[in-house]
Design an enzyme around this catalytic site. Structure first.
Site, PDB file in Angstrom:
ATOM      1  CG  ASP A   8      -1.522  -1.572   1.366  1.00 60.46           C
ATOM      2  OD1 ASP A   8      -1.558  -2.497   0.747  1.00 60.46           O
ATOM      3  OD2 ASP A   8      -3.036  -0.738   1.426  1.00 60.46           O
ATOM      4  CD  GLU A  39      -7.037   0.118   0.033  1.00 59.77           C
ATOM      5  OE1 GLU A  39      -7.961   0.334  -0.433  1.00 59.77           O
ATOM      6  OE2 GLU A  39      -6.604   0.108   1.066  1.00 59.77           O
ATOM      7  CG  ASN A  40      -4.370   3.268   1.562  1.00 62.10           C
ATOM      8  OD1 ASN A  40      -3.732   1.684   1.783  1.00 62.10           O
ATOM      9  ND2 ASN A  40      -5.246   3.340   2.371  1.00 62.10           N
ATOM     10  CG  ASN A  67      -9.797  -0.868   2.493  1.00 59.87           C
ATOM     11  OD1 ASN A  67      -8.980  -1.159   2.335  1.00 59.87           O
ATOM     12  ND2 ASN A  67     -10.830  -0.143   3.504  1.00 59.87           N
ATOM     13  CG  HIS A  68      -9.628   3.374   1.202  1.00 59.86           C
ATOM     14  ND1 HIS A  68     -10.826   3.574   3.006  1.00 59.86           N
ATOM     15  CD2 HIS A  68      -8.646   3.090   3.073  1.00 59.86           C
ATOM     16  CE1 HIS A  68     -10.306   3.318   3.691  1.00 59.86           C
ATOM     17  NE2 HIS A  68      -8.404   2.703   4.166  1.00 59.86           N
ATOM     18  CG  HIS A 152      -6.907  -4.571   0.160  1.00 62.73           C
ATOM     19  ND1 HIS A 152      -5.468  -4.255   0.127  1.00 62.73           N
ATOM     20  CD2 HIS A 152      -7.526  -3.886   0.855  1.00 62.73           C
ATOM     21  CE1 HIS A 152      -5.876  -2.816   0.704  1.00 62.73           C
ATOM     22  NE2 HIS A 152      -7.497  -2.746   0.958  1.00 62.73           N
ATOM     23  CG  HIS A 177      -6.393  -3.786   4.488  1.00 60.69           C
ATOM     24  ND1 HIS A 177      -6.772  -2.400   4.054  1.00 60.69           N
ATOM     25  CD2 HIS A 177      -6.735  -4.362   5.649  1.00 60.69           C
ATOM     26  CE1 HIS A 177      -8.009  -2.441   5.184  1.00 60.69           C
ATOM     27  NE2 HIS A 177      -8.101  -3.571   5.745  1.00 60.69           N
ATOM     28  CG  HIS A 179      -1.014   0.261   5.712  1.00 56.78           C
ATOM     29  ND1 HIS A 179      -1.330   1.458   5.478  1.00 56.78           N
ATOM     30  CD2 HIS A 179      -1.933  -0.337   4.933  1.00 56.78           C
ATOM     31  CE1 HIS A 179      -2.068   1.817   5.164  1.00 56.78           C
ATOM     32  NE2 HIS A 179      -2.431   1.300   4.172  1.00 56.78           N
TER      33      HIS A 179
HETATM   34 FE   FE2 Z   1      -7.262  -1.175   3.272  1.00 57.49          FE
END
Ligand code: FE2
Length: 262
Positions: A8, A39-40, A67-68, A152, A177, A179
């Site tokens: 991520d 995603e981040n 998810n983000h 993820h 996911h 991290h």
């Molecule tokens: Fe995530």
């Protein structure tokens, strides 16, 4: 062939880490294909089209997410036109974008499939990642036998189960996911490289990439708090996977954990 996966990417520091590390790892390790979870990547949650372009310009071949992914609404039209940015394949049918893609390795006839899945344990609702993976891989194998899976998810059990479930059918299953990088990299009996979580590319002096003070305050007070991306030296974490092009089986997996100065 050698494939690099990066965990991520968190905000501007994460993007800066990739800027400095991706060309270096390509040259040093002979990397031919790069995948990163984005995603981040914009402000710590979601990704905007400019940042996606910036990551592709660094030579990243495919971006995965989680998810983000819908956090930044501008990404929805962008995804319709850019098949290299994936969202989890087990999101509701009809969601924008795709959950898998097959791409050629630059300057080569070899193709690599990338499948993005999301877990359901301690996560939001989604369709069954196991059944969706089975169906997707059947389709992908018509085009390539080199397949990388980004799982993820939060729960180690669900990720290990996915690795074992797909063993022998894909080249690698690597998690994202949390991290936090795990140290369980292995080649499973069927020849699939596996790592429960690759970790993040983001600021080291933080809680999962976010400023420590705000996170601790929230744990102490249970009150809502604004989470900003931290600063300082950046950890670039991921995995290098060696894949036998003839069989699609992995021959080695090595964790990446490099520090980039602030
Ligand atoms: Fe995530």
């Amino acid at each position: 062939m050698k494939l690099l996966y990066l965990g991520d990417v968190v905000g501007r520091p994460g993007r800066r880490g990739l800027d400095s590390l991706v060309p270096r790892l390509r040259a040093r390790e002979g990397v031919q294909f790069v995948i990163a979870n984005c995603e981040n990547a914009s402000g710590g949650k979601g990704i905007d089209p400019d940042n996606a372009e910036q990551l592709f310009d660094l030579g990243i071949d495919v971006l995965t997410s989680g998810n983000h992914i819908w956090r930044n609404p501008a990404i929805v039209p962008y995804m319709k036109d850019n098949a290299r940015l994936l969202r989890p394949c087990n999101f509701p049918p009809g969601n924008p974008g795709a959950g898998w893609v097959v791409r050629a390795v630059r300057g080569s006839e070899v193709t690599v499939g990338v499948l993005n899945l999301i877990g359901r344990v301690f996560m939001g609702p989604a369709d069954c990642p196991f059944q969706i993976a089975q169906a997707a891989i059947e389709e992908m194998r018509k085009q390539t036998h080199i397949i990388f899976v980004d799982m993820h998810g939060e729960a180690t059990s669900e990720k290990v189960a996915m690795g074992r479930f797909l063993d022998g059918r894909v080249s690698a299953v690597v998690g994202s996911h949390t991290h936090i990088q795990t140290a369980d990299e292995t080649i499973l009996p069927g020849g699939t490289a596996y790592l429960t979580d690759a970790g993040m590319c983001g600021p080291e002096d933080s809680v999962l990439g976010v400023k420590t003070e705000a996170v601790v305050r929230r744990f102490l007070s249970q009150m809502p708090a604004r989470f900003d991306v931290a600063s300082g030296p950046v950890l670039v974490q991921g995995a290098l996977v060696d894949i036998d092009e003839a069989t699609g089986r992995a021959t080695s997996i090595t964790r990446v954990r490099e520090r980039v100065a602030a």
